[in-house]
Write an enzyme that holds these catalytic residues in place. Structure first.
Site, PDB file in Angstrom:
ATOM      1  N   HIS A  94       0.809  -1.219   0.000  1.00 32.21           N
ATOM      2  CA  HIS A  94       0.000   0.000   0.000  1.00 32.21           C
ATOM      3  C   HIS A  94       0.849   1.279   0.000  1.00 32.21           C
ATOM      4  O   HIS A  94       2.065   1.236  -0.177  1.00 32.21           O
ATOM      5  CB  HIS A  94      -1.003  -0.017   1.154  1.00 32.21           C
ATOM      6  N   GLU A 131      -1.545   0.745   7.917  1.00 28.47           N
ATOM      7  CA  GLU A 131      -0.811  -0.411   7.410  1.00 28.47           C
ATOM      8  C   GLU A 131       0.381   0.036   6.571  1.00 28.47           C
ATOM      9  O   GLU A 131       1.467  -0.549   6.654  1.00 28.47           O
ATOM     10  CB  GLU A 131      -1.728  -1.300   6.585  1.00 28.47           C
ATOM     11  N   HIS A 186       2.762  -7.054   4.581  1.00 30.82           N
ATOM     12  CA  HIS A 186       1.421  -6.540   4.851  1.00 30.82           C
ATOM     13  C   HIS A 186       1.063  -6.721   6.322  1.00 30.82           C
ATOM     14  O   HIS A 186       1.742  -7.416   7.070  1.00 30.82           O
ATOM     15  CB  HIS A 186       0.381  -7.292   4.004  1.00 30.82           C
ATOM     16  N   GLU A 268       1.348 -11.604   6.009  1.00 34.03           N
ATOM     17  CA  GLU A 268       0.439 -10.792   6.825  1.00 34.03           C
ATOM     18  C   GLU A 268       0.948 -10.913   8.261  1.00 34.03           C
ATOM     19  O   GLU A 268       0.796 -11.946   8.914  1.00 34.03           O
ATOM     20  CB  GLU A 268      -0.988 -11.315   6.708  1.00 34.03           C
TER      21      GLU A 268
END
Length: 304
Positions: A94, A131, A186, A268
């Site tokens: 992101h 994030e 992430h 993650e």
């Protein structure tokens, strides 16, 4: 909310992590402990509203000094070291300003088997820690650790563009670098109570520009080593709702994996929407452990 490139369409809650499950994750990785502690996870809702401009950024601690605010995007490793001659691409998930460029990030891009959004906003903790802030911080720490071992490290993004890059470009950067390994960093945005990290592996996919046939097995090796050593170094447990307590999940719907021609996985690191996981993710000392776990997994894979 925008669909998160890293979030599964239908995750399910799993039983709590057990020591035997971690042993299965570790497989042949030496020295992996079945330690307790808590971890991160990946969720069903995908993204949350972007943090406010005044959101607090967690303080750094003296135990784990932060990398410089804006190191170079790509830098060679040392002349010598166990990873000398190896190239690693780190993909921080992101971009903190994606929410200011919704038209651009909602543009559809070809991922071989279908089309998806260029990128998404990512998630955040309840206190507003984004994030994208987390992923870039961990990526900087990870780069420092890998360069100390002699690796050449390339970041797909280093706070050097207003949005993105798109998921197809993220894959292309790894391919063009002829990377020996690529890791996309992430953190998840799932329901409270969903906890524990997991590593996403590419499924066998062929269609259009997507052909993962040559990377499925090496990516599984890379991901398994990262999962085992991430658990050892952080004390975190594999996800209690994705991957049947193995810390591994196989996906065929992620452009970042489908379009990769080099070994690549997503990790993650934790669930930003769970208060206990959020306490870890906002801790500078824990982020250093997370970076160490990923670095150890990459190093183990590259050294065979």
């Amino acid at each position: 909310m925008p669909y998160d490139e890293s979030v599964p369409p239908t995750p399910h809650r799993r039983p709590l992590f057990a020591a035997a499950a971690l042993a299965a994750v570790c497989l042949s990785v030496a020295g992996c402990a079945a330690g307790g502690g808590s971890g991160g996870a990946q969720g069903s809702s995908g993204t949350s509203a972007p943090p406010s401009k005044g959101a607090r950024v967690p303080e750094q601690t003296s135990a784990s000094p932060a990398p410089s605010a804006k190191p170079s995007k790509s830098a060679p490793g040392r002349a010598s070291g166990p990873l000398s001659g190896k190239t690693v691409v780190i993909d921080p998930g992101h971009n903190p300003d994606n929410h200011l460029h919704t038209r651009e990030i909602n543009r559809q891009v070809d991922i071989g088997t279908t089309h998806k959004e260029c990128d998404t906003t990512g998630t955040s903790t309840a206190s507003g820690y984004a994030e994208a802030q987390f992923t870039l911080d961990v990526s900087h720490r990870l780069r420092t650790l890998l360069q100390a071992q002699g690796a050449k490290v390339v970041l797909t993004y280093d706070n050097d563009r207003p949005y993105g890059p798109c998921i197809d470009e993220r894959a292309r950067i790894g391919n063009d670098a002829k990377a020996d390994a690529v890791v996309s960093v992430h953190a998840d945005g799932s329901a409270v109570g969903n906890r524990g990290f997991h590593v996403i592996l590419p499924a066998p996919v062929t269609g259009g520009a997507a052909d993962t046939s040559k990377i499925v097995e090496p990516s599984r090796d890379l991901g398994t080593r990262i999962a085992g050593l991430f658990a050892r170094d952080t004390g975190s447990a594999p996800s209690n709702y994705v991957g049947d307590n193995t810390g591994l999940d196989v996906r065929k719907d992620l452009g970042g994996l489908n379009l990769s021609t080099v070994p690549k996985v997503f990790i993650e690191c934790g669930n930003m929407r769970d208060p206990k996981d959020a306490a870890l993710l906002t801790s500078a000392s824990w982020r250093q452990k997370a970076a160490q776990g990923i670095a150890d997994g990459i190093s183990s894979y590259l050294q065979g």
